[in-house]
Design a protein around this motif. Structure first.
Motif, PDB file in Angstrom:
ATOM      1  N   ALA A 199     -10.601 -19.164   3.475  1.00  0.00           N
ATOM      2  CA  ALA A 199     -10.662 -19.183   5.004  1.00  0.00           C
ATOM      3  C   ALA A 199     -11.016 -17.668   5.389  1.00  0.00           C
ATOM      4  O   ALA A 199     -11.793 -17.546   6.075  1.00  0.00           O
ATOM      5  CB  ALA A 199      -9.419 -19.689   5.333  1.00  0.00           C
ATOM      6  N   LYS A 200     -10.244 -16.637   4.595  1.00  0.00           N
ATOM      7  CA  LYS A 200     -10.382 -15.370   4.990  1.00  0.00           C
ATOM      8  C   LYS A 200     -11.888 -15.000   4.858  1.00  0.00           C
ATOM      9  O   LYS A 200     -12.622 -14.487   5.432  1.00  0.00           O
ATOM     10  CB  LYS A 200      -9.516 -14.423   4.386  1.00  0.00           C
ATOM     11  CG  LYS A 200      -8.106 -14.519   5.036  1.00  0.00           C
ATOM     12  CD  LYS A 200      -7.262 -13.485   4.432  1.00  0.00           C
ATOM     13  CE  LYS A 200      -5.847 -13.461   4.966  1.00  0.00           C
ATOM     14  NZ  LYS A 200      -4.996 -12.288   4.189  1.00  0.00           N
ATOM     15  N   GLU A 201     -12.332 -15.494   3.513  1.00  0.00           N
ATOM     16  CA  GLU A 201     -13.641 -14.962   3.098  1.00  0.00           C
ATOM     17  C   GLU A 201     -14.814 -15.607   4.049  1.00  0.00           C
ATOM     18  O   GLU A 201     -15.752 -14.952   4.409  1.00  0.00           O
ATOM     19  CB  GLU A 201     -13.986 -15.671   1.789  1.00  0.00           C
ATOM     20  CG  GLU A 201     -12.995 -14.729   0.681  1.00  0.00           C
ATOM     21  CD  GLU A 201     -13.183 -15.448  -0.785  1.00  0.00           C
ATOM     22  OE1 GLU A 201     -14.153 -15.314  -1.447  1.00  0.00           O
ATOM     23  OE2 GLU A 201     -12.081 -16.141  -1.142  1.00  0.00           O
ATOM     24  N   ALA A 202     -14.462 -16.927   4.432  1.00  0.00           N
ATOM     25  CA  ALA A 202     -15.521 -17.399   5.064  1.00  0.00           C
ATOM     26  C   ALA A 202     -15.624 -16.689   6.564  1.00  0.00           C
ATOM     27  O   ALA A 202     -16.637 -16.601   7.244  1.00  0.00           O
ATOM     28  CB  ALA A 202     -15.006 -19.034   5.388  1.00  0.00           C
ATOM     29  N   ASP A 203     -14.427 -16.301   7.341  1.00  0.00           N
ATOM     30  CA  ASP A 203     -14.495 -15.799   8.408  1.00  0.00           C
ATOM     31  C   ASP A 203     -15.043 -14.414   8.181  1.00  0.00           C
ATOM     32  O   ASP A 203     -15.924 -13.889   9.023  1.00  0.00           O
ATOM     33  CB  ASP A 203     -13.008 -15.528   8.613  1.00  0.00           C
ATOM     34  CG  ASP A 203     -12.238 -16.851   9.322  1.00  0.00           C
ATOM     35  OD1 ASP A 203     -12.933 -17.873   9.373  1.00  0.00           O
ATOM     36  OD2 ASP A 203     -11.013 -16.734   9.537  1.00  0.00           O
ATOM     37  N   ALA A 204     -14.794 -13.845   7.246  1.00  0.00           N
ATOM     38  CA  ALA A 204     -15.617 -12.356   6.913  1.00  0.00           C
ATOM     39  C   ALA A 204     -17.134 -12.497   7.016  1.00  0.00           C
ATOM     40  O   ALA A 204     -17.901 -11.824   7.565  1.00  0.00           O
ATOM     41  CB  ALA A 204     -15.155 -11.796   5.601  1.00  0.00           C
ATOM     42  N   ALA A 205     -17.401 -13.608   6.094  1.00  0.00           N
ATOM     43  CA  ALA A 205     -18.963 -13.844   6.243  1.00  0.00           C
ATOM     44  C   ALA A 205     -19.643 -14.182   7.498  1.00  0.00           C
ATOM     45  O   ALA A 205     -20.547 -13.621   8.099  1.00  0.00           O
ATOM     46  CB  ALA A 205     -19.062 -14.885   5.177  1.00  0.00           C
ATOM     47  N   GLN A 206     -18.713 -15.032   8.387  1.00  0.00           N
ATOM     48  CA  GLN A 206     -19.153 -15.313   9.798  1.00  0.00           C
ATOM     49  C   GLN A 206     -19.099 -14.254  10.685  1.00  0.00           C
ATOM     50  O   GLN A 206     -20.292 -14.029  11.516  1.00  0.00           O
ATOM     51  CB  GLN A 206     -18.465 -16.425  10.253  1.00  0.00           C
ATOM     52  CG  GLN A 206     -18.571 -16.982  11.384  1.00  0.00           C
ATOM     53  CD  GLN A 206     -20.333 -17.706  11.401  1.00  0.00           C
ATOM     54  OE1 GLN A 206     -20.584 -18.350  10.577  1.00  0.00           O
ATOM     55  NE2 GLN A 206     -20.981 -17.161  12.678  1.00  0.00           N
ATOM     56  N   ALA A 207     -18.190 -13.276  10.431  1.00  0.00           N
ATOM     57  CA  ALA A 207     -18.197 -12.039  11.456  1.00  0.00           C
ATOM     58  C   ALA A 207     -19.338 -11.129  10.856  1.00  0.00           C
ATOM     59  O   ALA A 207     -20.129 -10.569  11.848  1.00  0.00           O
ATOM     60  CB  ALA A 207     -16.908 -11.571  11.004  1.00  0.00           C
ATOM     61  N   MET A 208     -19.703 -11.260   9.722  1.00  0.00           N
ATOM     62  CA  MET A 208     -20.949 -10.344   9.342  1.00  0.00           C
ATOM     63  C   MET A 208     -22.214 -11.124   9.924  1.00  0.00           C
ATOM     64  O   MET A 208     -22.991 -10.164  10.639  1.00  0.00           O
ATOM     65  CB  MET A 208     -21.030 -10.195   7.871  1.00  0.00           C
ATOM     66  CG  MET A 208     -19.952  -9.282   6.992  1.00  0.00           C
ATOM     67  SD  MET A 208     -20.275  -9.457   5.443  1.00  0.00           S
ATOM     68  CE  MET A 208     -19.084  -8.234   5.130  1.00  0.00           C
ATOM     69  N   ILE A 209     -22.297 -12.102   9.906  1.00  0.00           N
ATOM     70  CA  ILE A 209     -23.409 -12.912  10.268  1.00  0.00           C
ATOM     71  C   ILE A 209     -23.717 -12.637  11.931  1.00  0.00           C
ATOM     72  O   ILE A 209     -24.768 -12.440  12.295  1.00  0.00           O
ATOM     73  CB  ILE A 209     -23.343 -14.394   9.923  1.00  0.00           C
ATOM     74  CG1 ILE A 209     -23.725 -14.365   8.346  1.00  0.00           C
ATOM     75  CG2 ILE A 209     -24.703 -15.092  10.830  1.00  0.00           C
ATOM     76  CD1 ILE A 209     -23.029 -16.066   7.964  1.00  0.00           C
ATOM     77  N   GLU A 210     -22.446 -12.756  12.700  1.00  0.00           N
ATOM     78  CA  GLU A 210     -22.715 -12.469  13.948  1.00  0.00           C
ATOM     79  C   GLU A 210     -22.998 -10.841  14.338  1.00  0.00           C
ATOM     80  O   GLU A 210     -23.549 -10.771  15.098  1.00  0.00           O
ATOM     81  CB  GLU A 210     -21.287 -12.877  14.443  1.00  0.00           C
ATOM     82  CG  GLU A 210     -21.068 -14.318  14.582  1.00  0.00           C
ATOM     83  CD  GLU A 210     -19.702 -14.539  15.170  1.00  0.00           C
ATOM     84  OE1 GLU A 210     -18.940 -13.766  15.448  1.00  0.00           O
ATOM     85  OE2 GLU A 210     -19.097 -15.926  15.072  1.00  0.00           O
ATOM     86  N   GLN A 211     -22.891 -10.034  13.457  1.00  0.00           N
ATOM     87  CA  GLN A 211     -23.338  -8.758  13.580  1.00  0.00           C
ATOM     88  C   GLN A 211     -24.650  -8.506  13.178  1.00  0.00           C
ATOM     89  O   GLN A 211     -25.308  -7.369  13.120  1.00  0.00           O
ATOM     90  CB  GLN A 211     -22.373  -7.852  12.653  1.00  0.00           C
ATOM     91  CG  GLN A 211     -20.903  -7.637  13.367  1.00  0.00           C
ATOM     92  CD  GLN A 211     -20.015  -6.714  12.424  1.00  0.00           C
ATOM     93  OE1 GLN A 211     -20.546  -5.762  12.253  1.00  0.00           O
ATOM     94  NE2 GLN A 211     -19.056  -7.354  11.878  1.00  0.00           N
ATOM     95  N   GLY A 212     -25.399  -9.606  12.805  1.00  0.00           N
ATOM     96  CA  GLY A 212     -26.938  -9.261  12.302  1.00  0.00           C
ATOM     97  C   GLY A 212     -27.137  -9.409  10.803  1.00  0.00           C
ATOM     98  O   GLY A 212     -28.314  -8.902  10.411  1.00  0.00           O
ATOM     99  N   VAL A 213     -25.918  -9.178  10.049  1.00  0.00           N
ATOM    100  CA  VAL A 213     -26.247  -9.213   8.463  1.00  0.00           C
ATOM    101  C   VAL A 213     -26.889 -10.348   7.902  1.00  0.00           C
ATOM    102  O   VAL A 213     -26.574 -11.329   8.539  1.00  0.00           O
ATOM    103  CB  VAL A 213     -24.652  -9.287   7.915  1.00  0.00           C
ATOM    104  CG1 VAL A 213     -24.859  -9.402   6.389  1.00  0.00           C
ATOM    105  CG2 VAL A 213     -24.140  -7.626   8.248  1.00  0.00           C
ATOM    106  N   ASP A 214     -27.875 -10.062   7.155  1.00  0.00           N
ATOM    107  CA  ASP A 214     -28.781 -11.032   6.676  1.00  0.00           C
ATOM    108  C   ASP A 214     -28.765 -11.314   5.187  1.00  0.00           C
ATOM    109  O   ASP A 214     -29.246 -12.197   4.624  1.00  0.00           O
ATOM    110  CB  ASP A 214     -29.893 -11.428   7.181  1.00  0.00           C
ATOM    111  CG  ASP A 214     -30.908 -10.485   6.926  1.00  0.00           C
ATOM    112  OD1 ASP A 214     -30.375  -9.115   6.357  1.00  0.00           O
ATOM    113  OD2 ASP A 214     -32.049 -10.178   7.115  1.00  0.00           O
ATOM    114  N   VAL A 215     -27.891 -10.255   4.507  1.00  0.00           N
ATOM    115  CA  VAL A 215     -27.700 -10.326   2.922  1.00  0.00           C
ATOM    116  C   VAL A 215     -26.318 -10.122   2.846  1.00  0.00           C
ATOM    117  O   VAL A 215     -25.763  -8.961   3.126  1.00  0.00           O
ATOM    118  CB  VAL A 215     -28.511  -9.671   2.156  1.00  0.00           C
ATOM    119  CG1 VAL A 215     -28.286  -9.608   0.623  1.00  0.00           C
ATOM    120  CG2 VAL A 215     -30.191  -9.758   2.745  1.00  0.00           C
ATOM    121  N   ILE A 216     -25.553 -10.959   2.247  1.00  0.00           N
ATOM    122  CA  ILE A 216     -23.885 -10.769   1.939  1.00  0.00           C
ATOM    123  C   ILE A 216     -23.664 -10.642   0.454  1.00  0.00           C
ATOM    124  O   ILE A 216     -24.074 -11.475  -0.264  1.00  0.00           O
ATOM    125  CB  ILE A 216     -23.386 -11.914   2.565  1.00  0.00           C
ATOM    126  CG1 ILE A 216     -23.424 -11.970   4.136  1.00  0.00           C
ATOM    127  CG2 ILE A 216     -21.853 -11.769   2.314  1.00  0.00           C
ATOM    128  CD1 ILE A 216     -22.768 -13.257   4.811  1.00  0.00           C
TER     129      ILE A 216
END
Length: 362
Positions: A199-216
């Motif tokens: 859950a925390k890992e998914a939230d972190a990924a989603q937060a990055m995507i919302e900031q414009g990150v396109d490679v994780i």
């Protein structure tokens, strides 16, 4: 969250903790080897890959060994109890497979000098306690190169677990090599403060995507960031610790695979031979301990070739990911032109390199 943890075993069918303690005739007694895991064996990453090493031990030695494991053991007091249970179950060699098990492993090793212990990613050793690690930063250099080439937004992300040198090495290595091929790259780091929490890992990924990150990239153990990227679309990821191949060819475009099997087989053999000694091992790409998984067709041929050339140069000892000139984040010099970081510097790394934004949590 697993709240009830059982000591698991393979080998003697259905053996329980009580029956494992029963004496056997000396000539029939297999070497009992224990494994303490921080996550579930089905995490698809770190613990899964260690368990693959355990299974390789069974395949190699057959009825000469019996392996036991306990999964989802919290770091701290619970770890000391779990390790002690392994000893009482008759294990003569015990692998504890997370950095946070270090002090618990030391405490139990001091109480049981006739049992041999091996601790993954730690640095405290005793006559009966060895340590082993992998040069994950070498793999991060390779996937950082791919990340720098593949981003269209010039924002790459890194889901970090805990602010320890191993993780900081990985962040710096990935950033250095992304910047080498794309000077405009910025890195967003989110600290999850967990090794495994989907859950925390998914939230972190989603937060990055919302900031414009396109490679994780990630230094956490579940496949949740892969799933989040898959749902978002147009976001690339890398398998962590294992291949995470169910998410290829996209979003998973490459991976860092931890190959523990050869080390586990070697150390079990040493106990069987009576040649085991307390050592520290730090293997990398050249040792086959860090493996770059398949780079998929989503990566252009020229980028794949560039990444594979870097991988091969590291494996051959021709290139070190931390080679100067490099400055620390505050601009103070760290490594001069051509100077290579020492292992002592790497295992105590507590700073970002120049160009990184944000601060490392204390």
């Amino acid at each position: 969250m697993i709240t009830r943890r059982n000591l698991m075993t393979t080998g003697a069918a259905g053996a329980t903790l009580a029956t494992l303690g029963l004496p056997l005739r000396a000539q029939e007694e297999p070497l009992k080897v224990g494994f303490i895991y921080v996550g579930p064996i089905g995490d698809g990453g770190w613990t899964y890959q260690h368990d693959q090493g355990r299974l390789a031990v069974e395949a190699e030695f057959g009825d000469r060994v019996e392996t036991l494991y306990q999964e989802s053991v919290p770091e701290g007091a619970d770890a000391e109890r779990a390790i002690t249970q392994m000893v009482l179950a008759g294990c003569k060699l015990i692998f504890t497979t997370s950095f946070g098990f270090m002090d618990a492993t030391v405490a139990v090793a001091e109480k049981f000098p006739d049992v041999k212990f091996e601790h993954a990613t730690g640095y405290k050793r005793l006559d009966n306690l060895a340590t082993y690690d992998a040069r994950f930063y070498e793999g991060r250099a390779v996937i950082g190169t791919i990340a720098g080439r593949m981003t269209k937004t010039n924002k790459i992300g890194y889901i970090a677990s805990y602010p320890i040198p191993e993780v900081i090495q990985g962040i710096n290595s990935a950033f250095i090599h992304a910047r080498k091929v794309n000077p405009d790259v910025e890195m967003v780091v989110i600290w999850a403060y967990t090794w495994f929490d989907p859950a925390k890992e998914a939230d972190a990924a989603q937060a990055m995507i919302e900031q414009g990150v396109d490679v994780i990239m990630q230094h956490t153990d579940s496949t949740a960031p892969q799933a989040a990227a898959q749902a978002a679309g147009n976001v690339f990821t890398f398998g962590q610790a294992s291949d995470m191949a169910e998410f290829k060819p996209v979003p998973r475009i490459a991976s860092i695979i931890d190959n523990w099997a050869p080390y586990y087989i070697k150390r079990v053999q040493a106990v069987l031979d009576g040649t085991w000694t307390s050592t520290h091992t730090w293997g990398g790409i050249g040792d086959g301990e860090v493996v770059i998984g398949e780079i998929t067709e989503a990566v252009p041929d020229e980028v794949r070739a560039e990444a594979e050339a870097l991988r091969d140069a590291i494996a051959a000892g021709e290139y070190h990911p931390f080679t100067g000139p490099l400055n620390k984040q505050d601009g103070t010099p760290w490594l001069a032109e051509g100077q290579v970081a020492t292992d002592e510097e790497l295992v105590s790394m507590n700073f970002y390199v120049e160009g990184m934004q944000g601060q490392i949590p204390s």
